[in-house]
Scaffold this motif. Structure first.
Motif, mmCIF file in Angstrom:
data_model
loop_
_atom_site.group_PDB
_atom_site.id
_atom_site.type_symbol
_atom_site.label_atom_id
_atom_site.label_comp_id
_atom_site.label_asym_id
_atom_site.label_seq_id
_atom_site.Cartn_x
_atom_site.Cartn_y
_atom_site.Cartn_z
ATOM 1 N N PRO A 56 0.830 -1.204 0.000
ATOM 2 C CA PRO A 56 0.000 0.000 0.000
ATOM 3 C C PRO A 56 0.865 1.255 0.000
ATOM 4 O O PRO A 56 2.083 1.186 0.190
ATOM 5 C CB PRO A 56 -0.796 -0.129 1.302
ATOM 6 C CG PRO A 56 0.057 -0.955 2.198
ATOM 7 C CD PRO A 56 0.798 -1.892 1.293
ATOM 8 N N ASN A 57 0.223 2.400 -0.180
ATOM 9 C CA ASN A 57 0.959 3.661 -0.123
ATOM 10 C C ASN A 57 1.610 3.816 1.240
ATOM 11 O O ASN A 57 0.994 3.520 2.271
ATOM 12 C CB ASN A 57 0.015 4.846 -0.367
ATOM 13 C CG ASN A 57 -0.404 4.928 -1.822
ATOM 14 O OD1 ASN A 57 0.295 4.422 -2.697
ATOM 15 N ND2 ASN A 57 -1.547 5.545 -2.072
ATOM 16 N N GLY A 58 2.866 4.260 1.231
ATOM 17 C CA GLY A 58 3.582 4.461 2.487
ATOM 18 C C GLY A 58 4.217 3.195 3.039
ATOM 19 O O GLY A 58 4.779 3.216 4.140
ATOM 20 N N ALA A 59 4.162 2.109 2.281
ATOM 21 C CA ALA A 59 4.717 0.846 2.778
ATOM 22 C C ALA A 59 6.243 0.823 2.719
ATOM 23 O O ALA A 59 6.880 0.045 3.423
ATOM 24 C CB ALA A 59 4.160 -0.322 1.974
ATOM 25 N N GLY A 60 6.833 1.692 1.849
ATOM 26 C CA GLY A 60 8.289 1.724 1.705
ATOM 27 C C GLY A 60 8.773 1.348 0.313
ATOM 28 O O GLY A 60 9.977 1.171 0.101
ATOM 29 N N LYS A 61 7.860 1.283 -0.645
ATOM 30 C CA LYS A 61 8.253 0.895 -2.010
ATOM 31 C C LYS A 61 9.196 1.941 -2.626
ATOM 32 O O LYS A 61 10.259 1.602 -3.142
ATOM 33 C CB LYS A 61 7.003 0.752 -2.910
ATOM 34 C CG LYS A 61 5.982 -0.254 -2.424
ATOM 35 C CD LYS A 61 4.866 -0.450 -3.426
ATOM 36 C CE LYS A 61 4.047 0.788 -3.700
ATOM 37 N NZ LYS A 61 3.281 1.267 -2.529
ATOM 38 N N SER A 62 8.765 3.197 -2.579
ATOM 39 C CA SER A 62 9.580 4.239 -3.215
ATOM 40 C C SER A 62 10.912 4.427 -2.501
ATOM 41 O O SER A 62 11.945 4.674 -3.144
ATOM 42 C CB SER A 62 8.811 5.569 -3.247
ATOM 43 O OG SER A 62 7.712 5.460 -4.136
#
Lengths: 329, 386
Positions: A56-62
């Motif tokens: 999800p958004n904010g999970a640390g992907k970027s």
């Protein structure tokens, strides 16, 4: 987008000593102040493999991607690309093609000027640069518009050029950071086809997304990341197998949904529940069998059910199974 | 081509496609320089229109009138006839004359008798310089008269009989001119030769703001990430951005020099020396740009910092007002500004000084460049990828 990008197999260009893993991340850890953003993430990507980082958004992907591309230093852990360490100004950078989430081009320059500029950044020169610019313009279907300023392009054309700019130097590893966010369905479809083609052409691809259907469609392997930790990894089939034959029941409804979800958790055959955004999601052993009891519970809780959907096991179910929450924004 | 040069070339191309760059880089400095030259250029050729009210009618009053209408003062003073004191004051009020000399009755007699009946200089608040010049002329006349009287007095005390011949001899025995005003060079400094470089440098300093804002805009739209993901060093982007400032400043100042020389007859000095100063100040702006980028964290900060730096430097450096008219403290502060050194160099060159006069300004500007660049590189290496 008018069409998918097509690519020829470049594996023969890389020589016989290509290491087994194009990308090797080991123990990546990164904090921002007191917040632990990435916690001991390790992953490997082989040549020709498309790896989806799903979360999800904010999970640390970027944040993970920025460390992979050398845009952010890790507090701990290492990143190597084709055996070369990723450090500021390191040769490993020449092996990576980075596609940012938003279109990162100069709108007041032409498509050709943009490509020439970014080609220069990867030390392409003279005839080689001219050839690659022409090839990428052809690849992106923009040959006829090469002399036009990017500001005059449609959103789909910009997206194609955004990806094309990362292909100029024939990267060994292509990193795409949620390239379909905010993209219309047609362009999204074309981008996914293109990414699939890159992998088929021998390029290692790291692809981040929070759309489980994208990961299922194009990725050979998927890593599920949540709160900075890589909580599961495998092929989509392997991951789905973790939730056995569980179905997912999605109810769109109004009323006290958290209370309703709690009530459903007590039902026989319901293993996980989640609620939010006007929806209650249940992970159940047999969707059809449990549905009458669920609807009874809704009636008792004075819940107005607008729609019910029983979904076969997929990555969304995996995420719900692993984290207790659904993979929604 | 080094990536830094590629970045600089790209930035310049983008800048030139923006019409405001042409306006700020050439049209605005040219227009302001021309306007300021027009406004202040007349200060280079001061002329006093004056009238004399002779209420004395003595020989000393006649001598004073004769002095004012002499060939020696013809370039400086024009005598306007006045029939009476009221007529002269009327001419003063309506601006026909800028000062009026009133020689009171008894002036000659008092002088011969050793007394004092002073000449009055009437002026207006609109033209204080004219009043000062008129007072200086009157003082000079009285001083010369007193010198002759002293000479004659000494001769008489030495038992030489007083005579007209003695007085004439004393008058002729005046000292030769002891004070000559000269600039560092051999040419007078005309306004356009001062304001040409002054305004050119001022407007090119805005390039620091453009470039710094551009850096943060690139960070916001993701192109900076895209560049730094490539195999270029952490300082390359900063160097490229700063070099764009150099190119812009060099082109702008060179064009200003050529246009003001051809159109307004400005003199920036020998081309090689003027070119060296242009290169040096352009390099100094490179360092300043790098420092603004390295210190700032946001586009807004960069904009504000560049604006403050620009206006502080041009005010301290004398781009608008010659530092020769500034207090000593301001002249000292100007030594810390690259534009102050540049203006000093251009002023020396345009007044005909030797090319060696720019050695110190060049060294100062290059020192400023080295210091600011070193600080910027240190800061940027600490912050990149953090």
């Amino acid at each position: 987008m008018d069409g998918a990008l097509t690519l020829t197999d470049t594996r023969s260009d890389r020589g016989a000593d290509t290491p087994a893993a194009v990308l090797d991340c080991a123990g990546l850890t990164r904090s921002f102040g007191d917040r632990l953003a990435i916690d001991d993430v390790s992953l490997r990507i082989a040549p020709g493999e498309t790896y989806g980082l799903l979360g999800p958004n904010g999970a640390g992907k970027s944040t993970t991607i920025r460390m992979v591309c050398g845009l952010l230093t890790a507090d701990a852990g290492t990143v190597t690309v084709a055996g070369l360490p990723m450090t500021p100004g390191a040769p490993a950078r020449a092996l990576v093609g980075y596609v940012p989430q938003d279109v990162a081009l100069y709108p007041d320059l032409t498509a050709r000027e943009n490509l020439r500029f970014f080609g220069h950044m990867y030390r392409l020169r003279g005839k080689q640069l001219a050839e690659r610019v022409a090839e990428v313009l052809d690849l992106t279907g923009l040959t006829d518009r090469g002399g036009d300023r990017v500001e005059s392009f449609s959103g789909g054309m910009r997206r194609r050029l955004n990806i094309g700019a990362a292909l100029l130097h024939r990267p060994t590893l292509l990193v795409l950071d949620e390239p379909t966010v905010g993209v219309d369905p047609q362009s999204r479809h074309a981008i996914l086809d293109s990414v699939r083609a890159f992998g088929a052409a021998g390029m290692a691809v790291l692809y981040t997304t929070h759309y489980m259907e994208e990961a299922e469609r194009i990725c050979d392997r998927v890593g599920i990341i949540d709160h900075g930790k890589l909580i599961a990894e495998g092929t989509p089939r392997e991951l789905v197998a973790q939730v056995a034959e569980r179905d997912r029941v999605e109810l769109t409804a109004t009323g006290n949904l958290p209370g309703f979800a709690t009530a459903c958790a007590a039902l026989t055959g319901v293993t996980h529940t989640d609620s939010g955004d006007g929806m209650v999601t249940l992970l159940v052993e047999d969707g059809r069998a449990v549905l009458p009891a669920v609807l009874d519970a809704a009636e008792r809780a004075d819940i107005a059910v607008r729609s019910v959907q029983v979904v076969e096991p997929d990555l969304e179910s995996v995420f719900l199974h692993l984290t207790g929450t659904s993979l929604r924004e | 081509m080094h990536p830094a040069l590629t970045i600089a070339g790209k930035d310049l191309r983008q800048r030139l496609r923006d019409k405001s760059a042409i306006v700020l880089g050439l049209l605005a400095p040219l227009a302001i320089a021309a306007l300021m030259s027009f406004a202040f250029g007349s200060a280079q050729t001061f002329h006093l229109d004056t009238a004399i009210v002779d209420e004395d009618h003595g020989e000393l009053a006649a001598a004073f009138t004769s002095m004012l209408s002499s060939d020696d003062l013809s370039d400086l003073v024009t005598l306007v006839p006045a029939t009476s004191r009221a007529d002269a004051e009327s001419k003063l009020d309506n601006g026909e004359v800028a000062a009026v000399f009133v020689i009171p009755a008894g002036f000659t007699a008092a002088a011969h008798g050793g007394g004092a009946v002073p000449v009055t200089v009437l002026g207006t608040v609109d033209q204080p310089v004219a009043t000062q010049v008129g007072t200086a002329i009157a003082n000079a006349f009285v001083a010369r008269f007193n010198a002759v009287r002293l000479s004659v007095g000494v001769a008489v005390a030495g038992r030489t009989p007083p005579s007209d011949a003695l007085v004439a001899d004393a008058a002729r025995a005046a000292l030769p001119e002891q004070v000559v005003a000269r600039s560092a060079g051999t040419r007078p400094l005309d306004a356009i030769s001062y304001y040409g470089p002054g305004m050119g440098i001022f407007f090119t300093m805005f390039a620091t703001g453009f470039t710094a804002r551009g850096y943060f805009a690139e960070r916001a739209n993701g192109t900076l990430d895209r560049i730094t993901a490539a195999p270029v060093g952490p300082g390359t982007v900063l160097a490229g951005k700063s070099l764009a400032t150099f190119g812009y400043a060099l082109a702008s100042l060179t064009t200003m020099a050529v246009v003001t020389t051809l159109v307004f007859d400005a003199y920036w000095g020998p081309p090689a020396a003027a070119g060296a100063l242009i290169i040096a100040i352009s390099l100094a702006l490179v360092g300043l740009t790098a420092l603004v980028i390295a210190i700032s964290r946001t586009e807004r900060q960069a904009d504000g910092l560049a604006g403050i730096a620009t206006f502080a430097l041009v005010l301290l450096g004398g781009n608008f007002v010659s530092l020769s008219m500034a207090p000593a403290a301001l002249r000292t502060l100007a030594l810390f500004t690259p534009n102050g050194w540049a203006m000093r160099g251009f002023t020396d060159l345009s007044t005909g000084a030797e090319a060696s006069a720019i050695v110190l300004p060049l060294a100062a500007m290059l020192g400023f460049t080295a210091a600011t660049t070193a600080i910027a590189m240190f800061l940027i290496r600490r912050t990149v990828t953090r």
